[in-house]
Design a protein around this motif. Structure first.
Motif, short mmCIF file in Angstrom:
data_model
loop_
_atom_site.label_atom_id
_atom_site.label_comp_id
_atom_site.label_asym_id
_atom_site.label_seq_id
_atom_site.Cartn_x
_atom_site.Cartn_y
_atom_site.Cartn_z
N ARG A 108 -32.67 2.89 5.08
CA ARG A 108 -31.45 3.31 4.37
C ARG A 108 -31.79 3.93 3.02
N SER A 109 -32.68 3.31 2.27
CA SER A 109 -32.99 3.83 0.93
C SER A 109 -33.74 5.17 1.01
N ALA A 110 -34.66 5.29 1.95
CA ALA A 110 -35.38 6.56 2.09
C ALA A 110 -34.43 7.66 2.52
N ARG A 111 -33.56 7.37 3.50
CA ARG A 111 -32.60 8.37 3.97
C ARG A 111 -31.66 8.80 2.86
N LYS A 112 -31.18 7.85 2.08
CA LYS A 112 -30.27 8.16 0.98
C LYS A 112 -30.94 9.09 -0.02
N LEU A 113 -32.19 8.80 -0.37
CA LEU A 113 -32.90 9.63 -1.32
C LEU A 113 -33.21 11.01 -0.74
N LEU A 114 -33.66 11.04 0.50
CA LEU A 114 -34.02 12.32 1.12
C LEU A 114 -32.80 13.22 1.29
N LYS A 115 -31.61 12.65 1.48
CA LYS A 115 -30.41 13.46 1.61
C LYS A 115 -30.05 14.16 0.30
N LEU A 116 -30.51 13.61 -0.81
CA LEU A 116 -30.23 14.21 -2.11
C LEU A 116 -31.10 15.44 -2.39
N TYR A 117 -32.21 15.56 -1.66
CA TYR A 117 -33.15 16.64 -1.91
C TYR A 117 -33.41 17.41 -0.62
N ARG A 118 -33.57 18.70 -0.75
CA ARG A 118 -33.94 19.54 0.38
C ARG A 118 -35.05 20.47 -0.11
N PRO A 119 -36.16 20.52 0.61
CA PRO A 119 -37.23 21.43 0.18
C PRO A 119 -36.74 22.88 0.29
N THR A 120 -37.05 23.66 -0.71
CA THR A 120 -36.61 25.05 -0.68
C THR A 120 -37.78 26.03 -0.57
N VAL A 121 -38.94 25.62 -1.04
CA VAL A 121 -40.09 26.52 -1.02
C VAL A 121 -41.33 25.76 -0.55
N PHE A 122 -42.09 26.41 0.31
CA PHE A 122 -43.37 25.89 0.75
C PHE A 122 -44.42 26.92 0.39
N VAL A 123 -45.56 26.45 -0.08
CA VAL A 123 -46.64 27.35 -0.49
C VAL A 123 -47.79 27.16 0.48
N SER A 124 -48.25 28.29 1.05
CA SER A 124 -49.35 28.22 2.02
C SER A 124 -50.66 27.92 1.32
N ARG A 125 -51.54 27.31 2.08
CA ARG A 125 -52.92 27.10 1.60
C ARG A 125 -53.76 28.19 2.22
N SER A 126 -54.33 29.01 1.40
CA SER A 126 -55.09 30.15 1.89
C SER A 126 -56.52 30.09 1.39
N ASP A 127 -57.44 30.50 2.24
CA ASP A 127 -58.85 30.51 1.85
C ASP A 127 -59.16 31.60 0.84
N ASP A 128 -58.38 32.66 0.83
CA ASP A 128 -58.68 33.78 -0.09
C ASP A 128 -58.04 33.59 -1.46
N GLY A 129 -57.38 32.47 -1.70
CA GLY A 129 -56.81 32.20 -3.01
C GLY A 129 -55.40 32.73 -3.19
N GLU A 130 -54.93 33.55 -2.25
CA GLU A 130 -53.58 34.09 -2.33
C GLU A 130 -52.61 33.10 -1.70
N ALA A 131 -51.63 32.68 -2.46
CA ALA A 131 -50.64 31.73 -1.95
C ALA A 131 -49.38 32.48 -1.56
N GLU A 132 -48.87 32.20 -0.38
CA GLU A 132 -47.64 32.80 0.09
C GLU A 132 -46.55 31.74 0.02
N LYS A 133 -45.40 32.13 -0.54
CA LYS A 133 -44.27 31.21 -0.61
C LYS A 133 -43.27 31.58 0.47
N ILE A 134 -42.82 30.55 1.19
CA ILE A 134 -41.81 30.77 2.22
C ILE A 134 -40.72 29.72 2.06
N GLY A 135 -39.55 30.03 2.58
CA GLY A 135 -38.43 29.09 2.52
C GLY A 135 -38.46 28.11 3.67
#
Length: 194
Positions: A29-56
């Motif tokens: 219940r506590s984890a669900r309540k907290l997670l409902k308050l937040y939604r991830p909006t951006v994810f950053v890729s891990r790239s070997d060449d150092g360039e990070a790509e952001k996606i929704g």
């Protein structure tokens, strides 16, 4: 992944959309309540060449769905390929130069060379044994020997073949029955390693 929605208004919790089950109880219940308050909006890729790509979030869900579709397609193609290779190995048993030669020694005595070879392929493919070491090593070596023209005497296969033959089955009829029942040939990738 069940019930993934690619739009923000989904009634499915976002952590379920990503198939997450972390080291903590996401259903508490506590984890669900907290997670409902937040939604991830951006994810950053891990790239070997150092360039990070952001996606929704929605892009990430779509990438996951595509990766899973690709994996399913590849798995299904591998099943078809494995079945064709298994069938070809089985059929080759009947075209061996000495296929009609009777075996007089060893546990395969009383079978013809082709019949014993066909039974070996059937039993390795439909009644597999040897998943835990040292059985797994025995299996690998025995299959290599079979493919090299030898008749391995492992896992009680000669006795099992004799039992099947004595019940009125031929190697071909056994295979037809297994296929009619929807049995697939053994897939080593489905063995779980713990």
């Amino acid at each position: 992944m069940p019930n993934i929605s690619t739009h923000s208004g989904s009634s499915t919790a976002w952590w379920h959309q990503l198939g997450l089950s972390g080291g903590f109880d996401l259903e508490s219940r506590s984890a669900r309540k907290l997670l409902k308050l937040y939604r991830p909006t951006v994810f950053v890729s891990r790239s070997d060449d150092g360039e990070a790509e952001k996606i929704g979030f929605d892009q990430l869900v779509a990438l996951i769905e595509e990766a899973e579709r690709t994996e399913r397609t590849q798995h299904e193609a591998a099943i078809v390929d494995r079945a064709a290779a298994a069938q070809a190995e089985f059929e080759a048993a009947f075209t061996l130069p000495d296929a009609d030669k009777p075996i007089v020694d060893g546990r395969w005595a009383g079978f013809s060379r082709g019949e014993a070879t066909a039974w070996c392929h059937n039993l390795f493919q439909y009644e597999p044994h040897g998943f835990v070491h040292p059985g797994s090593e025995v299996r690998v070596r025995a299959l290599a020997a079979l493919r090299d023209g030898q008749l391995p005497e492992v896992f009680g296969y000669p006795e099992r073949a004799r039992e099947l033959r004595d019940s009125g089955l031929t190697p071909r009829l056994y295979r037809e029955y297994r296929e009619a029942l929807g049995a697939r040939t053994f897939d080593p990738s489905e063995v779980r390693h713990r």
